[in-house]
Design an enzyme around this catalytic site. Sequence first.
Site, mmCIF file in Angstrom:
data_model
loop_
_atom_site.group_PDB
_atom_site.id
_atom_site.type_symbol
_atom_site.label_atom_id
_atom_site.label_comp_id
_atom_site.label_asym_id
_atom_site.label_seq_id
_atom_site.Cartn_x
_atom_site.Cartn_y
_atom_site.Cartn_z
ATOM 1 N N CYS A 63 -4.354 -12.329 -5.416
ATOM 2 C CA CYS A 63 -4.850 -13.543 -5.669
ATOM 3 C C CYS A 63 -3.897 -14.628 -5.014
ATOM 4 O O CYS A 63 -2.704 -14.692 -4.993
ATOM 5 C CB CYS A 63 -4.816 -13.927 -7.069
ATOM 6 N N ARG B 86 -4.252 -12.621 0.312
ATOM 7 C CA ARG B 86 -3.947 -12.067 -0.763
ATOM 8 C C ARG B 86 -4.932 -11.498 -1.653
ATOM 9 O O ARG B 86 -4.611 -10.872 -2.942
ATOM 10 C CB ARG B 86 -3.096 -13.216 -1.495
ATOM 11 N N TRP C 256 -8.352 -11.294 -6.279
ATOM 12 C CA TRP C 256 -8.208 -9.786 -6.209
ATOM 13 C C TRP C 256 -8.329 -9.412 -7.571
ATOM 14 O O TRP C 256 -7.538 -9.309 -8.294
ATOM 15 C CB TRP C 256 -6.828 -9.406 -5.325
ATOM 16 N N ASN D 261 -2.359 -16.122 -10.713
ATOM 17 C CA ASN D 261 -2.358 -14.758 -10.130
ATOM 18 C C ASN D 261 -1.294 -14.130 -11.072
ATOM 19 O O ASN D 261 -0.092 -14.520 -11.187
ATOM 20 C CB ASN D 261 -1.540 -15.223 -8.634
ATOM 21 N N GLY D 262 -1.677 -12.749 -11.188
ATOM 22 C CA GLY D 262 -1.067 -11.949 -12.069
ATOM 23 C C GLY D 262 -1.912 -11.527 -13.330
ATOM 24 O O GLY D 262 -3.094 -11.397 -13.016
ATOM 25 N N GLU E 196 2.375 7.215 8.353
ATOM 26 C CA GLU E 196 2.102 6.020 8.589
ATOM 27 C C GLU E 196 0.846 5.859 9.286
ATOM 28 O O GLU E 196 0.006 4.875 9.482
ATOM 29 C CB GLU E 196 3.258 5.106 9.269
ATOM 30 N N LYS F 43 -2.561 3.777 8.224
ATOM 31 C CA LYS F 43 -3.106 2.756 9.181
ATOM 32 C C LYS F 43 -4.556 3.168 9.248
ATOM 33 O O LYS F 43 -5.387 2.119 8.983
ATOM 34 C CB LYS F 43 -2.478 2.606 10.397
ATOM 35 N N GLU G 263 -6.651 2.867 5.581
ATOM 36 C CA GLU G 263 -6.710 1.624 5.077
ATOM 37 C C GLU G 263 -7.601 0.700 5.732
ATOM 38 O O GLU G 263 -8.331 -0.251 5.240
ATOM 39 C CB GLU G 263 -5.327 0.906 4.728
ATOM 40 N N HIS H 182 0.632 26.150 6.010
ATOM 41 C CA HIS H 182 0.982 26.385 4.449
ATOM 42 C C HIS H 182 -0.301 26.064 3.632
ATOM 43 O O HIS H 182 -0.223 26.049 2.506
ATOM 44 C CB HIS H 182 2.351 25.928 3.990
ATOM 45 N N LYS I 104 -2.863 -8.115 0.782
ATOM 46 C CA LYS I 104 -1.734 -8.034 1.453
ATOM 47 C C LYS I 104 -0.300 -7.783 0.771
ATOM 48 O O LYS I 104 0.589 -6.998 0.637
ATOM 49 C CB LYS I 104 -1.555 -9.155 2.179
HETATM 50 O O1 M6R Z 1 5.306 -6.053 0.991
HETATM 51 P P1 M6R Z 1 5.658 -4.831 0.787
HETATM 52 O O2 M6R Z 1 6.127 -4.241 1.916
HETATM 53 O O3 M6R Z 1 6.500 -4.340 -0.422
HETATM 54 O O4 M6R Z 1 4.254 -3.780 0.561
HETATM 55 C C1 M6R Z 1 4.241 -2.528 0.533
HETATM 56 C C2 M6R Z 1 2.837 -2.119 0.608
HETATM 57 O O5 M6R Z 1 2.109 -2.687 -0.391
HETATM 58 C C3 M6R Z 1 2.111 -2.259 2.030
HETATM 59 O O6 M6R Z 1 3.088 -1.667 3.032
HETATM 60 C C4 M6R Z 1 0.858 -1.786 2.087
HETATM 61 O O7 M6R Z 1 0.876 -0.103 2.097
HETATM 62 C C5 M6R Z 1 0.198 -2.065 3.597
HETATM 63 N N1 M6R Z 1 -1.197 -2.571 3.273
HETATM 64 C C6 M6R Z 1 0.363 -0.759 4.456
HETATM 65 O O8 M6R Z 1 -0.237 -1.484 5.585
#
Ligand code: M6R
Length: 610
Positions: free
Chosen positions: A2, A27, A75, A101-102, A483, A487, A490, A506, A605
Amino acid sequence: MCGIVGYVGRKDAESVLTVGLQKLEYRGYDSAGIALLSSGEIEVRKKAGRIHDLINSLSSYPLPKAHIGIAHTRWATHGRVCDSNAHPHISQRGLFAVVHNGIIDNYSLLKERLQSEGYSFSSETDTEVIANLLEYHYLKEGNLLEAVLKAVKELDGSFALAILFKEDPNLIIGVRKDSPLVVGLGEGENILASDPVAVLPHTKKVVYLNDGEIVFVRKEGVEFYDFSGRRIEKEVKVLEYDEEDAEKGPYPHFMLKEIYEQPRVIRANLERYVRDRRPVMLRDLNLRKLLLNKNRILVVAAGTSFHAGIVGKYLLETYAHTPVEVEYSSEFSSRKLATDSRTLVIAISQSGETADTIDGLRYAKKHGLEVLAIVNRPESTIARESDYVIYTNAGIEVGVASTKAYVAQVLVLTLLALELGHVKGHIDDKELERLLDDMAGLPNQVEKVLALDSHIAHIAERIYKSTNVVFLGRGINYPTALEGALKLKEVSYIHAIGYAAGEMKHGPLALVDNKLPVVVINPRSSVYELTVSSTHEVVSRGGKVISVITEGDKRMAELSAFSIYVPSVPEPLTPIITIVPLQLLAYHSAVLRGVDPDKPRNLAKSVTVR
Ligand code: M6R
């Protein structure tokens, strides 16, 4: 999670607020809304969907001209995604409009109480409770500040609020507890927002609110209070970012722009942390003393930052000989800690606002542990609450998928491990200088990988219709596999898993058939031969291998349907080079599937909820 924005000044509030919402869209982007105060009335427009849906709807149902208003991009947490649950929420008699927001943990209890006082509700949200609670106290107290203080004291949970009050056409109230809020100070105008990116088009002078603080924002100035109602003075800071940092420029998406910014980000960190062929992070004698006194490190982080933490584990254990455990911050705070005062907690976060990681940091401090933060955003909660901070200098990262921030985190962890190892006497001057010289070449090496963009886009064309993709890596590139998989899933919604290459046999090997793309990350390293064997196991079962390998590696190329050659770098530096093609692969797969990689569904984000 948000984004909130509020404006009071001389400009057209609707246009300021819609631009602000667009800046904050990363956000949250499942609904949006605006409330303006005009001719003594609060007018609200809100809509499920993207911000452009709200803007389009304004042409058929226009807002009146106004110079004050608040806005929100959502969000969803409490309540479905629908017009009525979108913010702003208005109190029953229309005195207050609120964006939030929260999460309010005790909202159902408060709602029941307000219902027994005659209040009815038109949404399923926790936020509507705040609007009605403000009105309830205001009607009882007759004093606005008192009403705000009474209301916020009753709220359990996290909240950043922007509040519009019908009886004062020159006032926005901001409140902060556990969700970020910043005020931008302009000339004859002021702006309140979740993130300075929404303030940048207007001013670089800002004041960050701390938890338990309230701000009364008028066009002529701002007044701050704590939750006991005392006036407080706050320091004005100047933003170091430029407006273009938060713009896409010539790129179609922020994700692509940020991938291409990586050489610059590496250079910025090398300039900041290396002088005369020596890392200088530990010139801060307190930080040096802290690290030398610790015999164990616990890394707490989420998502991509967690993966950077695993790379950090390999490096810190190799060079500094300090045992490191890496934990999801969401798990860390709910378990008993077997730690002592010689354990250091390192909290890694791009945003510095991830609720789980903030909880982890606070939990660690509650147990008497010292915390070093590795953070991208200065002035973030994690930066402010940690004992020591190392910044990752990646600039504003807008794309939901973290790219340049990851590379910056890995680079900073590499420098930290090398410097600590050198200070502890585990690396001699020669080895240190050799590795630093190699690091100096990284920006150019990453540029070479970026030049493979169209080749990688071509590979994406071969995998984007797949339902599953497996990523394999070993040793320091095991986290690269994790990672790479994160990527891809997501941003493209293709199911992807990252596995330690040796672990494949395994169990997960059962997944392999002639339809499964398997990305093998195997640059030249001490685990190269073992990973070649794992690749054979995949190929002999029909798996289609896409390999990320060192230039000139014919053996791996022969096993692969597609190869992506990366420049040769020493093993500890390979994660910085090998992740780049995987970011591009994810980006192109998303675009081919028609997904906006900057705004993948269900995500946001900065994850400011638990
Ligand atoms: O701002 P942060 O690094 O604490 O965020 C952590 C995760 O929310 C963030 O890395 C998330 O997994 C990303 N969308 C990955 O691309």
